[in-house]
Design a protein around this motif. Structure first.
Motif, PDB file in Angstrom:
ATOM      1  N   UNK A   1       4.583  10.756   2.239  1.00 25.83           N
ATOM      2  CA  UNK A   1       4.865   9.861   1.396  1.00 25.83           C
ATOM      3  C   UNK A   1       5.448   7.937   1.556  1.00 25.83           C
ATOM      4  N   UNK A   2       5.341   7.793   2.269  1.00 22.28           N
ATOM      5  CA  UNK A   2       5.758   6.507   3.082  1.00 22.28           C
ATOM      6  C   UNK A   2       5.180   5.458   2.687  1.00 22.28           C
ATOM      7  N   UNK A   3       6.349   4.721   1.275  1.00 20.55           N
ATOM      8  CA  UNK A   3       5.734   3.280   1.309  1.00 20.55           C
ATOM      9  C   UNK A   3       5.104   2.119   2.054  1.00 20.55           C
ATOM     10  N   UNK A   4       4.537   1.201   2.332  1.00 23.04           N
ATOM     11  CA  UNK A   4       4.671  -0.226   3.185  1.00 23.04           C
ATOM     12  C   UNK A   4       3.737  -1.506   2.975  1.00 23.04           C
ATOM     13  N   UNK A   5       3.954  -2.308   3.234  1.00 22.81           N
ATOM     14  CA  UNK A   5       2.917  -3.812   2.452  1.00 22.81           C
ATOM     15  C   UNK A   5       3.400  -4.711   3.973  1.00 22.81           C
ATOM     16  N   UNK A   6       2.020  -5.142   4.184  1.00 21.74           N
ATOM     17  CA  UNK A   6       1.616  -5.933   5.655  1.00 21.74           C
ATOM     18  C   UNK A   6       0.563  -7.164   4.889  1.00 21.74           C
ATOM     19  N   UNK A   7       0.041  -7.842   6.148  1.00 19.67           N
ATOM     20  CA  UNK A   7      -0.443  -8.945   5.773  1.00 19.67           C
ATOM     21  C   UNK A   7      -2.179  -8.611   7.101  1.00 19.67           C
ATOM     22  N   UNK A   8      -3.077  -9.305   6.969  1.00 14.04           N
ATOM     23  CA  UNK A   8      -3.536 -10.047   8.565  1.00 14.04           C
ATOM     24  C   UNK A   8      -4.099 -11.373   8.294  1.00 14.04           C
ATOM     25  N   UNK A   9      -3.811 -11.885   9.576  1.00 17.63           N
ATOM     26  CA  UNK A   9      -3.703 -13.613   9.516  1.00 17.63           C
ATOM     27  C   UNK A   9      -5.399 -13.832  10.231  1.00 17.63           C
TER      28      UNK A   9
ATOM     29  N   UNK B   1       1.255  -1.779   0.365  1.00 12.13           N
ATOM     30  CA  UNK B   1       0.219  -0.108   0.426  1.00 12.13           C
ATOM     31  C   UNK B   1       0.748   1.428   0.154  1.00 12.13           C
ATOM     32  N   UNK B   2       1.308   1.857  -1.507  1.00 11.79           N
ATOM     33  CA  UNK B   2       2.140   2.852  -1.224  1.00 11.79           C
ATOM     34  C   UNK B   2       1.802   4.129  -0.675  1.00 11.79           C
ATOM     35  N   UNK B   3       0.510   4.531  -1.513  1.00 14.73           N
ATOM     36  CA  UNK B   3       0.034   5.590  -1.005  1.00 14.73           C
ATOM     37  C   UNK B   3      -1.232   5.746   0.251  1.00 14.73           C
ATOM     38  N   UNK B   4      -1.192   4.419   1.159  1.00 17.64           N
ATOM     39  CA  UNK B   4      -1.791   4.322   1.767  1.00 17.64           C
ATOM     40  C   UNK B   4      -1.590   6.008   3.317  1.00 17.64           C
ATOM     41  N   UNK B   5      -0.059   5.942   3.628  1.00 23.41           N
ATOM     42  CA  UNK B   5      -0.098   6.748   4.072  1.00 23.41           C
ATOM     43  C   UNK B   5      -0.121   8.396   4.296  1.00 23.41           C
ATOM     44  N   UNK B   6       0.155   8.769   3.118  1.00 21.16           N
ATOM     45  CA  UNK B   6      -0.207  10.110   2.233  1.00 21.16           C
ATOM     46  C   UNK B   6      -1.812   9.895   2.947  1.00 21.16           C
ATOM     47  N   UNK B   7      -2.098   8.922   2.273  1.00 20.22           N
ATOM     48  CA  UNK B   7      -3.611   9.635   2.273  1.00 20.22           C
ATOM     49  C   UNK B   7      -4.633   9.866   3.830  1.00 20.22           C
ATOM     50  N   UNK B   8      -3.712   8.765   4.305  1.00 18.42           N
ATOM     51  CA  UNK B   8      -3.956   9.705   6.015  1.00 18.42           C
ATOM     52  C   UNK B   8      -3.422  10.392   6.639  1.00 18.42           C
ATOM     53  N   UNK B   9      -2.781  11.264   5.649  1.00 18.23           N
ATOM     54  CA  UNK B   9      -2.169  12.189   5.989  1.00 18.23           C
ATOM     55  C   UNK B   9      -0.970  12.531   6.431  1.00 18.23           C
ATOM     56  N   UNK B  10       0.183  11.620   6.133  1.00 17.93           N
ATOM     57  CA  UNK B  10       0.615  12.206   6.782  1.00 17.93           C
ATOM     58  C   UNK B  10       2.100  12.071   5.336  1.00 17.93           C
TER      59      UNK B  10
END
Ligand code: ATP
Ligand code: MG
Length: 420
Positions: A297-305, A286-295
């Motif tokens: 421009x930092x990319x990221x990746x993750x998962x939920x089990x 999710x490369x645009x998420x952090x920017x979208x919530x007002x942070x």
């Protein structure tokens, strides 16, 4: 009689050992990959989820526990963890100290859905997020982490890891336009939900679980044919790295995720063993998420089990929940007295054990022991006491051996005969 709220359930003591096993296995593994625990709150401002998941996502549209608190502020019980983890990373400016921030979290999530097997209103997730870096090797590592977790839980045979790329800001709009054209043509064959998704969020139609929509969508354009060269190259590298690591996967060009924030790599761990609830874990970049919530421009990746679905799979896989190493059956008051002392000594040395406190027949005590699913029962009666020994019964094999009443020898016996 006041009952629990619909979709909210208790985890009873007999299930708890399986939960702990998953949590402990996950914690050990996440720490071994360099992740640290970040504990987030249960309640967030509603806006956080609207901005990150997207107002047209199913979660925001239909599933959130949103209410006004006493101060009139709109707050929401978190439906997932990624948005909160990202918020915490930005709010505490963790990027200064952790340019690659790798965090994990376990906890309950809340979604107002129709409860059924594997679908609850309060459910639990193990969550892993890596912020700050965009590199195919990080994607491969995160996917390998998920795959390894399932291997450690002996669930590899019951699950398949599916991967796809959703493209980026450059190529996704091109795909979206082609998809839109296709959807307009087949509109009449889609369910009412999907018909309204056409305007609001056409990609979501690809994710519809209804049989009718699935059939119609078999003809739909697939995103892999629209990826720009850099997204294509990125995906190829991720897949090559996974092959190098020996992580089995299957490409699913139709895989999309229900949330707006994903870009490029997405993946799901799916199983045919849980009916309609076929995804046990899911994640992506999710490369645009952090920017979208007002942070920044930092990319990221993750998962939920999904914990509940993982536990259901463990139960299907024949895993026996077990929390005790043995049961101490005592017959008669003097055996109880000696037994109490023995139990105390064994417990202090790490053996998990239950002893009866009632006058019960051996048969009744053995019944209790098999209900507890203990692998070993120690039997101490007047006869054994006189001879200075104890009977060690292996419950799996139904065999009995004699052991002198000495802690060291008993512990060695229990360890040898017990299940690992
Ligand atoms: P589904 O397609 O089953 O609705 P999802 O795409 O909404 O899943 P995610 O938001 O990706 O699910 O959450 C990751 C995991 O959390 C899922 O794969 C699943 O195991 C679990 N999960 C999601 N919703 C629920 C729920 N209501 N009850 C139990 N587990 C859930
Ligand atoms: Mg869902």
């Amino acid at each position: 009689m006041i009952r629990a709220v619909k979709g909210f359930r208790d985890v009873l003591p007999e299930e708890a050992p399986l939960w702990r096993r998953v949590e402990e296995t996950a914690r050990d593994l996440f720490e071994a990959y360099g992740y640290s625990e970040l504990r987030i709150p249960v309640l967030e401002k509603t806006e956080l989820f609207e901005r990150s998941l997207g107002i047209t996502s199913d979660i925001v549209e239909k599933e959130m526990y949103t209410f006004k608190d006493k101060g009139g502020e709109s707050v929401t019980l978190r439906p997932e963890a990624t948005a909160s983890m990202a918020r915490a990373y930005i709010e505490h400016a963790l990027y200064h100290s952790d340019p690659v921030g790798k965090y994990y979290y376990f906890g309950p999530m809340f979604r107002h859905e129709r409860p059924q097997a594997g679908r609850l209103r309060q459910f639990h997730q193990l969550d892993v997020e890596a912020f700050g870096y965009m590199s195919p090797s990080l994607d491969a590592e995160v996917i390998a982490l998920l795959s390894t977790l399932y291997r450690r839980l002996h669930l590899s045979q019951l699950t398949t890891l599916e991967i796809n790329s959703l493209g980026c800001k450059e190529c996704r709009p091109v795909f979206r336009d082609c998809l839109l054209q296709f959807l307009e043509k087949v509109r009449g064959g889609l369910c009412p939900d999907c018909q309204s998704r056409i305007e609001r969020n056409p990609l979501r139609v690809l994710d519809c679980k209804r049989e009718g929509c699935r059939r119609v969508m078999e003809e739909a354009p697939v995103i892999s044919q629209y990826l720009c060269p850099s997204c294509q190259e990125y995906q190829e590298e991720v897949l090559l790295l996974l092959e190098d690591l020996g992580i089995p996967y299957s490409l699913n060009p139709r895989l999309v995720r229900g949330l707006d924030y994903y870009t490029r790599t997405v993946f799901e761990l799916v199983t045919p063993h849980l009916g309609a609830q076929n995804a046990v874990a899911a994640g992506g970049r999710y490369d645009d998420l952090l920017q979208q919530i007002g942070g920044r421009d930092i990319p990221g990746i993750g998962f939920a089990v999904g914990m509940e679905r993982t536990i259901l799979l463990l139960e299907k896989g024949g895993e026996v929940p077990r929390s005790l190493d043995c049961y101490l059956a005592v017959l008669g008051p003097s055996a109880l007295k000696v037994g109490m002392k023995l139990a105390q000594g064994l417990r202090e040395r790490g053996i998990r054990l239950e002893i009866t406190h009632e006058e019960k027949s051996l048969k009744a005590q053995l019944r209790r022991a098999s209900k507890l699913k203990v692998p070993i029962v120690l039997i101490l009666g007047e006869e054994e006491l006189k001879k200075g020994g104890i009977i060690v019964r292996n419950m799996d094999e139904g065999t009995q051996t004699w052991c002198p009443l000495e802690e060291d020898r008993l512990i060695a016996h229990v360890k040898r005969e017990g299940r690992p």
